[in-house]
Design a protein around this motif. Sequence first.
Motif, short mmCIF file in Angstrom:
data_model
loop_
_atom_site.label_atom_id
_atom_site.label_comp_id
_atom_site.label_asym_id
_atom_site.label_seq_id
_atom_site.Cartn_x
_atom_site.Cartn_y
_atom_site.Cartn_z
N PRO A 206 2.04 -3.36 -14.26
CA PRO A 206 1.92 -2.10 -13.11
C PRO A 206 1.05 -1.10 -13.72
O PRO A 206 1.12 -0.35 -14.48
CB PRO A 206 3.38 -1.63 -12.63
CG PRO A 206 4.28 -2.76 -13.50
CD PRO A 206 3.83 -3.40 -14.69
N MET A 207 0.12 -0.75 -12.70
CA MET A 207 -0.65 0.45 -12.84
C MET A 207 -1.47 0.90 -11.55
O MET A 207 -1.45 0.18 -10.72
CB MET A 207 -1.82 -0.08 -13.89
CG MET A 207 -2.84 -1.01 -13.13
SD MET A 207 -4.09 -1.65 -14.61
CE MET A 207 -3.21 -3.10 -15.26
N ASN A 208 -1.55 2.12 -11.54
CA ASN A 208 -2.22 2.89 -10.29
C ASN A 208 -3.89 2.59 -10.40
O ASN A 208 -4.32 2.69 -9.41
CB ASN A 208 -1.70 4.33 -9.98
CG ASN A 208 -0.29 4.20 -9.74
OD1 ASN A 208 0.33 3.38 -9.07
ND2 ASN A 208 0.39 5.32 -10.38
N ALA A 209 -4.27 2.70 -11.47
CA ALA A 209 -5.77 2.77 -11.67
C ALA A 209 -5.97 1.77 -13.00
O ALA A 209 -5.34 1.91 -14.01
CB ALA A 209 -6.46 3.92 -11.88
N ASN A 211 -7.52 1.22 -16.41
CA ASN A 211 -7.62 2.10 -17.69
C ASN A 211 -8.35 1.12 -18.77
O ASN A 211 -8.45 -0.18 -18.76
CB ASN A 211 -6.34 2.59 -18.29
CG ASN A 211 -5.41 1.48 -18.74
OD1 ASN A 211 -5.74 0.62 -19.73
ND2 ASN A 211 -4.19 1.39 -18.30
N SER A 241 -1.02 -5.80 -10.44
CA SER A 241 -1.32 -4.57 -9.61
C SER A 241 -2.42 -4.72 -8.63
O SER A 241 -3.33 -5.62 -9.14
CB SER A 241 -1.46 -3.56 -10.16
OG SER A 241 -2.71 -3.61 -11.07
N SER A 242 -2.45 -4.04 -7.52
CA SER A 242 -3.60 -4.28 -6.55
C SER A 242 -4.70 -3.77 -7.20
O SER A 242 -6.01 -4.21 -7.07
CB SER A 242 -3.44 -3.47 -5.27
OG SER A 242 -2.96 -2.17 -5.59
N ALA A 243 -4.61 -2.62 -8.25
CA ALA A 243 -5.79 -2.08 -8.86
C ALA A 243 -6.64 -3.26 -9.86
O ALA A 243 -7.74 -3.19 -9.88
CB ALA A 243 -5.31 -1.04 -9.83
N LYS A 401 13.44 1.66 -2.24
CA LYS A 401 11.91 1.07 -2.11
C LYS A 401 11.97 -0.41 -1.18
O LYS A 401 11.09 -0.44 -0.43
CB LYS A 401 11.29 0.69 -3.42
CG LYS A 401 10.18 0.43 -3.69
CD LYS A 401 9.37 0.40 -5.07
CE LYS A 401 8.10 -0.11 -5.00
NZ LYS A 401 7.14 0.84 -4.28
N GLU A 405 9.83 -1.02 2.03
CA GLU A 405 8.77 -2.14 2.10
C GLU A 405 9.33 -3.39 2.97
O GLU A 405 8.04 -4.18 3.12
CB GLU A 405 8.25 -2.27 0.87
CG GLU A 405 7.79 -1.02 0.11
CD GLU A 405 7.17 -1.40 -1.25
OE1 GLU A 405 7.44 -2.51 -1.86
OE2 GLU A 405 6.50 -0.61 -1.87
N GLN A 419 8.75 -5.40 -9.74
CA GLN A 419 7.53 -4.93 -9.17
C GLN A 419 7.10 -3.54 -9.50
O GLN A 419 6.08 -2.98 -9.01
CB GLN A 419 7.64 -4.88 -7.47
CG GLN A 419 7.80 -6.30 -7.05
CD GLN A 419 6.68 -7.15 -7.44
OE1 GLN A 419 5.46 -6.80 -6.98
NE2 GLN A 419 6.76 -8.62 -7.86
N LYS A 420 8.12 -2.78 -10.29
CA LYS A 420 7.75 -1.51 -10.58
C LYS A 420 8.08 -1.05 -12.14
O LYS A 420 8.94 -1.58 -12.58
CB LYS A 420 8.61 -0.47 -9.70
CG LYS A 420 8.67 1.11 -9.85
CD LYS A 420 9.60 1.61 -9.08
CE LYS A 420 10.97 1.61 -9.28
NZ LYS A 420 11.92 2.38 -8.69
#
Length: 423
Positions: A206-209, A211, A241-243, A401, A405, A419-420
Amino acid sequence: MALQNLVTQIQALSGSAEDLHQLHSILKAADEPLHADPPRLSSLLDQLEPARHSLGYLYILEAFSSVSVPKEQANAMVLTIVRFIDGCDGQQTRLAPDKFVTICRRLKDQVLLLEAPLRGVYPMLSALRKFPMSSEHLTSLHPEFLLLCLLSKSYKIGLSILDNDIYEVDQPRDLFLYCYYGGMICIGQKHFQKALELLRNVITAPMNAINPIVVEAYKKYILVSLIRNGQFSASLPKYASSAAQRSLKTFCQPYIELANTYGNGKVKELEAYVQANTEKFESDNNLGLAKQVLSSMYKRSIQRLTLTYLTLSLQDIADAVQLKTSKEAEIHILQMIQDGEIFASINQKDGMVSFLEDPEQYKSNDMIEHIDSSIQRMMALWKKLASMDEVMSYDPQYLGKVGRERQKFDMDDFDAVPQKFTA
């Protein structure tokens, strides 16, 4: 005088759990004064024993090592830290985990300053055995240890911790680096299947962006996929992840194109592509892997020949797989025999190669033990996952959550994996 009183308290309160709790409070209060004049603390360390006074020794050593030292004094600092790590009591040091991690990182910094990473490998391994409560717990020390193994080329020692199943992680960055460094160590030992598993963990975490660690891991994942499996799929698993799904490929275009060229099955085209992009692969420290990708195409072609022929001359094999000489074909075949990729024998008199059947009958005692241990490991893993699933099913944050969702997603579309990232 105040510092000498602290030493006296450390010597008196390093016994029972109750005494250690009281000592810990005293040391916390003394932490700032200890950092006021670190060079004065050397004499205090001489009055303490790492094994008996581990907690107090740790606090004083952390303050003593907090100032940078020139290269000429780094050796003495390394010896002091190593003596503490080897002799300390794990139960006491776990009372101040941040201090212990800091000390170990300073050891790493000092051995790198001395350009002697091997000196830090065994002390760091000792620290890993004492620090975490369980082998299932990934700490900040794990990636530091693997980095020292990489820099010193101590790959076999690094492998010793990579078979542990990890369920707890302190920080997400620790997981990224652990899997990335671990993947590189497995590549160094040619354990390509394990390397793929570790690198896949990096790119699907999992990642938001995106790296830089993920980008470099993906490049190596592409190369190792070609070496190990002879193919590469650009589609990431649904749980990535979507990123990663959205952006990862754009950072690795030369590697995607290499995989496409490999898929065409034309050795000369692949060789020309590697040659044309040598500078790029070299700047990424991946030129050696890129050359192994080229070598693997020859090996795949030789493996296909074993499905059709019982015997072939070395020259016929060289011609069939587009090698320049029969000697090159012999080198490839001998290496494949050694790696267990084919079963064959070479008659040196006439240069003929005989392809053989797999001699393993899968009924030896060693094989039965291997299969049984694998079954036991899978059963233990299933029990652990069932326990984690039960705990998660009662977690208020998870339930909240999922409830939010549920309207956006059909949960049946997702694999049964977390998923998290929770750390």
